[in-house]
Write a protein that holds these residues in place. Structure first.
Motif, PDB file in Angstrom:
ATOM      1  N   GLN A   1      -3.090   5.086   1.556  1.00  0.00           N
ATOM      2  CA  GLN A   1      -3.994   3.920   1.574  1.00  0.00           C
ATOM      3  C   GLN A   1      -4.021   3.230   2.948  1.00  0.00           C
TER       4      GLN A   1
ATOM      5  N   GLU B   1      -7.362   1.996   4.080  1.00  0.00           N
ATOM      6  CA  GLU B   1      -7.735   0.845   3.252  1.00  0.00           C
ATOM      7  C   GLU B   1      -6.990  -0.418   3.706  1.00  0.00           C
TER       8      GLU B   1
ATOM      9  N   PHE C   1       0.833  -1.199   0.000  1.00  0.00           N
ATOM     10  CA  PHE C   1       0.000   0.000   0.000  1.00  0.00           C
ATOM     11  C   PHE C   1       0.869   1.250   0.000  1.00  0.00           C
TER      12      PHE C   1
END
Lengths: 359, 359, 359, 359
Positions: free
Chosen positions: D338, D341, D334
């Motif tokens: 992010q 996420e 990532f």
């Protein structure tokens, strides 16, 4: 600040005025209240020591740089402290300084055995130490609190405390390395300061039977008096091998701790060993041993070199000393400007217990 | 029963007809299927070995009585069993015999280290051993089951099994005594049978980096081939000290296991040590080491004599060998009446792996 | 020979005339001079004990067969000896019997921890024990010599000796399992016979600070009187959690040894622990603990079950007791035909130290 | 510098612009190259976790202060360095950061077990961590060098390296706590990331036989594929107790390492234990165990809580990983923005190996 420094080997120490350091990061400035005088300070002063075959091993070859302030047995109070350690220590706290500082990333340092660091930065040897009114300690981590500001260092005098960080620590690590059981026979060779402390410690935490060996009746008497030695052997007056074998039902000693570590003592050590026995070598007298190699495996002997102790060991010692389970012996006190006199007196064998400088 | 016995030192072994013993109490009669031929059998045959300064150390002075049946690496099947052990073993069970029997009440025996007993009663040395079609084992406790009657000793040949109880066991105990961590550098001196087995074992259970040292390229090649040695040093062709220092980032080895243990190899060992390093002395070559005493404490070195292993160690070895994690190497097979030939061939250095007698 | 036997659970013991066994192989016949009366003998007598959720756990389900002669704390003299052990023992030798006999080939037995054998054959439980004038010991290996024939068992009474092999041994193993350092705070829960002995032992071989906890002031007074407990806590009168936290600078205990091991005591134990602390569980009171699983890793706690000790531990205890470093307490003496009375009195809590039968 | 921070629990992380810190004293500024995403980051994000009986244990009660930058698995390069450490590190050196920083003077810290400190100061939990382009490390002592400036981190990717400092370290410490021998049977409960790494490590350094237990065939297949598990048990499909007893000759496991540590798994663990067995509790799933107290001493069981590992352990892991003896598995990468996420995906069980943020 004032410091008694070795400017050049073999010359009298000079009391110099130095700028008082300001602690940065995790450093701490400690006001020295007591600084022990140790045999190894003499090597530092003389610029080296006799090695095997008459060589002179120079301290500068081992990384020492002159001028240097000796003193690695330091007790004092915190003078200035960094923000980082304020939750742990307060100005005025009475502390013991662990001087065996390592570089921090070798395998020994990683497990808290900085005394065995690959590249040591010990205070009073590689870095300025405690023969001074102040000392800069590289991190609060090297401090062991022994009392509050207004405390009389409960049950443990400040001078006695100082001697824990080298003399007692070396004795303690040796006892730990001997890894004793209550039915073991331990021979302690050399009933001087370290030997007597080792016997106190072995008595306190192992339960082993203790045989003290020395050349002087006076020291052996001391060993017996405190009830620490179960038996004593004067190796000048009696055959040490025969006596130890008799005292151990002809089996030999399970462990020997040799605080002399000279050719002659270790030759004797090797003749009084039970199968599986350990010889813990501590003294710095030196010389050579002709070691019979085949007996090592067949008799399963272990020779263990033992060099001072860890910070964790020191914490344990402080606990024992505070509860009077061990009693360090301080016999002589000096002022800072008597540092040369202190070292001379020690060298001449005129200090019976431990000498301490109170700056 | 038939046994190949040393009647008098240095004379050819005699195959004698003896009365087959009847097991009493906890004793067990084992039918010998394989009996390893070990270097120490040669000392037994010659009546002693060379000690320091050219002395001849006689086996009879250590308690050996002739005639004696040699053989301490014994694998076989149970022939007769006492009532006491019937819930544990059955007639026909394939077993390995632990030969390092102790007298049973010394401190070593009390913790299962009979190999280090004060007064050993080892099979094949002080008591009749495995160069025979049957051997009397003093207790079922000395047996390690390796298979059922009708089994092919699963995954582990009977000849290979036999070699576990001395050759591999000595290597294993040495590896244990080195007490290795995965980031340690281990130097194994001597890449013969024991050295190769030690490398297999160190690889299997420690994760340490392994440097093999020997005088013969052939052996070093073998060490590398199996992927057990990470590096090899031919100490005849290159400077071993310089090479090891290079291989260890100038730090030196964390541990050395010396399967030669001669003056020359141990002198080298002492020059390649990191601070805190251990030297495990295993070989019986012998001679003297001039040991610099002061370096022992200052460098915190340990010299550890290592002599075969315990019954518990043997159980672990059997487990590793059954799963093919270690692979003992048997190179030569003999019949009982070839015992003298087997010993002669071994003495002349003509057995490359391990020789085994199948009575 | 005469033996006081449990013929059927819960019935009075019967003194029976049995044939005196003849030792075979490595067996030894010992004339019983003293046999300790232990709480676990009551379980044997009652045929079982209360398990969790009110179940009755039957001894017969664990392999006990009635009739059986109880008694596992046995001191006596050698009456008959096999050839095998004649170099080690002589008829008339005063000995202590290690009763925790194992089957001999499990991993525990292989390292001398027969007390933790997979299939125990303990004397006085699975095999006839010491409530008798003679006992057959399966091997001379289970004997610890405590004196010669004509000796008064120097410095150590025969009754006191007997109690070492279970009561003191259990306490000793618990102390060893706590693995204490001199700056540790140890809480001993239960200041009865085992607890008091554990404090003596912890004092003798660890240097740790000791906090005794019990419900009865009388017992706590005893703990303090001998100077073995540094502090005491009456958990009926004061909040044990609060008190221990105060005594340990709010850090909690480094180790707890719980000789009660009931739901209530262990619940308290879990609330007085420093991070990394150990709880050594010894008592057989039983019940359930609702253990919060997540705190085990986050606080790095250890719960350690501790069950009597090894033969090697017993040898160490004998050494400590002979030198008066520990002092077992025998309070009541019985004849063989008073065995039932002895067990009843113990059950009713009327024996303050240890009861011993002198057949 | 940029950092992805938890400003308030349960809200999306914010990427903030912060002032780049200047290292003082022994501090070091590290440029983050990879920062692992760990399950415990989710607890930090959620502000706590479920305790026993449905309580919610808040992170703020344990000393966490928001906003905080998560991330304790950090690999990077040295950006700025203090004078003090210049002989040990150079700008640009590739390093792994040990995040389990302690306060430095508690007994755990004194022996290098800062992971078990009384008052932890862990990076990414109590102090800003590695979800950032830079991180301030409190001392060069917490760095483990993994490569030079221009190196590709030989044999060991930077992302893989990052995962060593928590995921692999926790697995390693658990394996060490199990203290395995080659003939031990080890059950690993939970064949996820940590479990698979534990099997790799147990294979590499213990020689034990490994039985993997999980609810998912896919994971068990993975365990078998690498040859790390000798046997596998799907505890959903087969009776785990029965299967383990069969696989261990009815003896039970010598050790269990439980990476789930929920009521249900530990209940099963307690039913598959050989006498003397250890259960190492690692997982943070939690719940309660009804522990039968009497079986603890009679069966001599040990329950051992195991919480990440020491700096010394990390050094060993780096050595093993560099030589490809262990292979950390990174599955998802990532960017810094992010982070939310990444945490969401992990929470939903959608990351199969380990996720890593590359700022």
């Amino acid at each position: 600040m004032k410091a008694a420094r070795i400017v050049r080997p073999k010359e009298p120490l000079q009391v110099q005025d130095l700028e008082t350091p300001k602690p940065k990061g995790s450093q701490v400035l400690v006001k020295v209240l007591a600084s022990g005088v140790c045999h190894s300070d003499i090597h530092l002063w003389e610029g080296g020591y006799e090695g095997p075959e008459g060589q002179f091993l120079k301290t500068t070859d081992r990384g020492v740089k002159y001028p240097v302030t000796p003193g690695h047995e330091i007790a004092g109070s915190i003078e200035a402290i960094s923000e980082e350690s304020q939750s742990l220590f307060a100005k005025g706290d009475k502390v013991l300084v662990y001087p065996w500082v390592g570089e921090g990333t070798c395998p020994a340092c990683r497990i808290g055995e900085e005394n065995l660091c690959d590249k040591p930065r010990s205070l009073g040897i590689y870095v300025d130490g405690g023969y001074a009114d102040h000392v800069l300690v590289p991190s609060y981590r090297y401090l062991v609190k022994i009392g509050d500001e207004d405390e009389e260092v409960d049950n443990l005098g400040i001078n006695e405390a100082a001697t824990l960080s080298c003399s007692a620590l070396t004795a303690y690590n040796a006892v730990k390395n001997a890894n004793l059981r209550p039915d073991d026979n331990l021979v302690v060779v050399g009933a001087g300061g370290l030997g007597l402390m080792a016997m106190q410690l072995a008595k306190a935490v192992t339960g082993a039977k203790i045989i003290a060996m020395d050349l002087e009746d006076e020291k052996l008497k001391q060993a017996r008096k405190d009830g620490h030695a179960d038996y004593t052997v004067n190796s000048k007056k009696e055959d040490p091998v025969k006596t130890v074998m008799e005292l151990t039902d002809k089996m030999g000693a399970d462990a020997v701790i040799d605080f002399v570590n000279a050719s002659k003592t270790v030759e004797t050590d090797m003749q009084i060993l039970r199968r599986r026995a350990k010889v813990v070598l501590v003294g710095l007298y030196g010389g050579e041993l002709k070691l019979n190699l085949v007996t090592m495996p067949t008799r399963a002997y272990r020779l263990i070199g033992s060099y001072t102790g860890s910070l964790s060991d020191l914490t344990e010692l402080v606990s024992l000393a505070k509860r009077k389970i061990i009693k360090p012996l301080v016999s002589d006190r000096f002022k800072l400007d008597q540092a040369t006199e202190a070292l001379s007196k020690l060298k001449e064998g005129k200090i019976m217990g431990r000498g301490v400088i109170n700056p």
